[in-house]
Design an enzyme around this catalytic site. Structure first.
Site, PDB file in Angstrom:
ATOM      1  NE  ARG A  54      -0.465   1.659   3.632  1.00 26.96           N
ATOM      2  CZ  ARG A  54       0.698   2.302   3.738  1.00 26.96           C
ATOM      3  NH1 ARG A  54       1.844   1.655   3.882  1.00 26.96           N
ATOM      4  NH2 ARG A  54       0.744   3.627   3.709  1.00 26.96           N
ATOM      5  N   GLY A  55       0.241   2.418  -0.067  1.00 31.15           N
ATOM      6  CA  GLY A  55       1.024   3.649  -0.140  1.00 31.15           C
ATOM      7  C   GLY A  55       1.283   3.980  -1.609  1.00 31.15           C
ATOM      8  CB  ALA A  56       1.095   7.212  -3.396  1.00 30.83           C
ATOM      9  NE  ARG A  94      -6.152   1.146  -2.244  1.00 31.19           N
ATOM     10  CZ  ARG A  94      -5.409   1.565  -1.214  1.00 31.19           C
ATOM     11  NH1 ARG A  94      -4.254   0.992  -0.942  1.00 31.19           N
ATOM     12  NH2 ARG A  94      -5.814   2.560  -0.440  1.00 31.19           N
ATOM     13  CG  ASP A 248      -2.696   8.517  -1.242  1.00 29.31           C
ATOM     14  OD1 ASP A 248      -2.108   7.438  -1.286  1.00 29.31           O
ATOM     15  OD2 ASP A 248      -2.929   9.106  -0.169  1.00 29.31           O
ATOM     16  CE  LYS A 259      -5.507   5.853   3.930  1.00 33.15           C
ATOM     17  NZ  LYS A 259      -6.402   4.975   3.121  1.00 33.15           N
TER      18      LYS A 259
HETATM   19  O1  MRU Z   1      -4.673   3.427   1.823  1.00 27.76           O
HETATM   20  P1  MRU Z   1      -3.194   3.540   1.843  1.00 27.76           P
HETATM   21  O2  MRU Z   1      -2.549   3.079   3.094  1.00 27.76           O
HETATM   22  O3  MRU Z   1      -2.549   3.006   0.599  1.00 27.76           O
HETATM   23  O4  MRU Z   1      -3.069   5.109   1.815  1.00 27.76           O
HETATM   24  C1  MRU Z   1      -2.064   5.760   1.271  1.00 27.76           C
HETATM   25  C2  MRU Z   1      -1.288   6.326   2.340  1.00 27.76           C
HETATM   26  O5  MRU Z   1      -0.480   5.636   2.889  1.00 27.76           O
HETATM   27  C3  MRU Z   1      -1.469   7.701   2.770  1.00 27.76           C
HETATM   28  O6  MRU Z   1      -2.522   8.378   2.261  1.00 27.76           O
HETATM   29  C4  MRU Z   1      -0.151   8.353   2.615  1.00 27.76           C
HETATM   30  O7  MRU Z   1      -0.072   9.448   3.421  1.00 27.76           O
HETATM   31  C5  MRU Z   1       0.162   8.725   1.206  1.00 27.76           C
HETATM   32  S1  MRU Z   1       1.860   8.780   0.912  1.00 27.76           S
HETATM   33  C6  MRU Z   1       2.218   7.377   0.080  1.00 27.76           C
END
Ligand code: MRU
Length: 368
Positions: A54-56, A94, A248, A259
């Site tokens: 997960r994470g952008a 996603r 994201d 998030k």
């Molecule tokens: O739903 P996720 O855990 O994939 O959400 C993304 C994130 O981790 C956050 O929004 C984050 O701050 C973005 S930075 C990669």
């Protein structure tokens, strides 16, 4: 990032077997450190959708390897159609994080110009590795630029601890290495600047409490986990010097999706004159979008994430318990959009700019 003195990235090809992608299964952290093997596009899609990764930045890199795995499954004659469909499938996993589309589109561009499956396989592998490497390099540069902001705050406070609030996990685990929001924090800590991080727990999946706290702890950075609603109170009492979050998707005018709950932190920061920075690699800009609130698609996730919580029982076993009875309706929006006017600055790999078109354009002239 080092785990027990061994350097890890968050995704890599299995040494000796380029048909297998290995990841850290983030659903299990911080209770267990498990490396999962992914053998095909289907497994990669599930890993992204169900948030093993997960994470952008990381889902961008994962999508890159997913396209490569798709090339290994494709047939000689039909490979263009098959890979194109795989891209469509990956993009749907996603919807908010633009890095995923960005990585898939780079592979589709490549596909267009390949004349054989063999050529595409070779080039796709090369591209997947390049996307992962670029991600780490961009995060490292974000760290260098963001470090200056923390250094200035530390000077202003005559060396007293700089208190940084962050939301969710924009750390090493959300990218292939370093992280975006955390990169300046790690560099400041390594340089001997006193920092302390307020970690929002980040309901419903608790990426702050489970992932950011684990990362910071592994690196020895002082931190405190707080409930999601505590930030405003801390800011009113002068206990937060700066907020740094990830993103994201960021529009060409500086609106930032992150998030769910980030927007409320930005409002509180504005009300208390606390600087609010968003750290992002350029792969997180959506150059085609201007109005974040109207245009950025917001992912709605399964109610299960709201209704159930996982933790360790007294006997040490890991268990899931239900915290919201089934009779209640729940909504689970994954992200919200912080309007550019609430953002002090964007920390990118090319430097820091204001969250507006004019300032972003100065750093990324070729995109406008
Ligand atoms: O739903 P996720 O855990 O994939 O959400 C993304 C994130 O981790 C956050 O929004 C984050 O701050 C973005 S930075 C990669």
């Amino acid at each position: 990032m080092k785990i027990n003195n061994q350097h890890f990235r968050t995704i890599w090809l299995k040494p000796g077997d380029s048909g297998i992608v290995q990841i850290i299964d983030q659903r299990k952290l911080p209770f267990e450190f498990i490396i999962e093997e992914l053998h095909n596009l289907g497994e990669m899609s599930v890993a992204i959708k169900d948030m093993h990764v997960r994470g952008a930045g990381l889902i961008g890199a994962a999508a890159g390897y997913g396209m490569y795995l798709a090339s290994l499954e494709a047939g000689d004659i039909t490979f263009k159609d098959e890979v194109f469909k795989s891209g469509k499938l990956l993009k749907a996993t996603r919807p908010t994080a633009v890095n995923l589309q960005w990585a898939v589109n780079r592979h589709l561009e490549l596909l267009r110009n390949c004349i054989s499956l063999e050529e595409f396989r070779d080039k796709s592998l090369h591209l997947a590795n390049a996307i992962a490497d670029e991600d780490a390099a961009m995060c490292r540069s974000i760290g260098d630029h963001g470090l200056k902001v923390i250094e200035n705050l530390s000077k202003k406070k005559l060396g007293e601890t700089v208190n940084i609030l962050t939301h969710c996990n924009a750390g090493w685990l959300a990218f292939t290495d370093y992280g975006s929001a955390t990169a300046p924090i790690y560099l400041a800590h390594d340089k001997g600047i006193k920092v302390h991080v307020w970690v929002d727990e980040t309901r419903p999946r608790n990426q702050g409490a489970r992932l950011t706290a684990w990362e910071l702890g592994s690196h020895g950075v002082p931190h405190t986990v707080i409930p999601d609603n505590a930030g405003g109170h801390l800011m009113q009492h002068g206990l937060v010097d700066i907020v740094i979050t990830g993103a994201d998707r960021v529009t060409n005018s500086g609106d930032a999706a992150n998030k769910i709950g980030t927007y409320l932190k930005a409002l509180a920061a504005k009300d208390n004159q606390v600087p609010f920075y968003v750290a992002l690699p350029s792969s997180t800009f959506d150059w085609a979008m201007t109005d974040g609130i109207r245009e950025i698609p917001i992912e709605q996730r399964d109610a299960h994430e709201m209704k159930f919580m996982e933790g360790v029982l007294q006997d040490g076993s890991i268990a899931e318990i239900q915290i919201i009875p089934d009779r209640h309706a729940v909504e689970n929006y994954g992200f919200d959009v912080t309007p550019a006017r609430l953002i002090t600055g964007l920390i990118t790999e090319r430097g820091i700019c204001q969250a507006n078109q004019e300032s972003i354009r100065k750093l990324f002239t070729e995109k406008y």
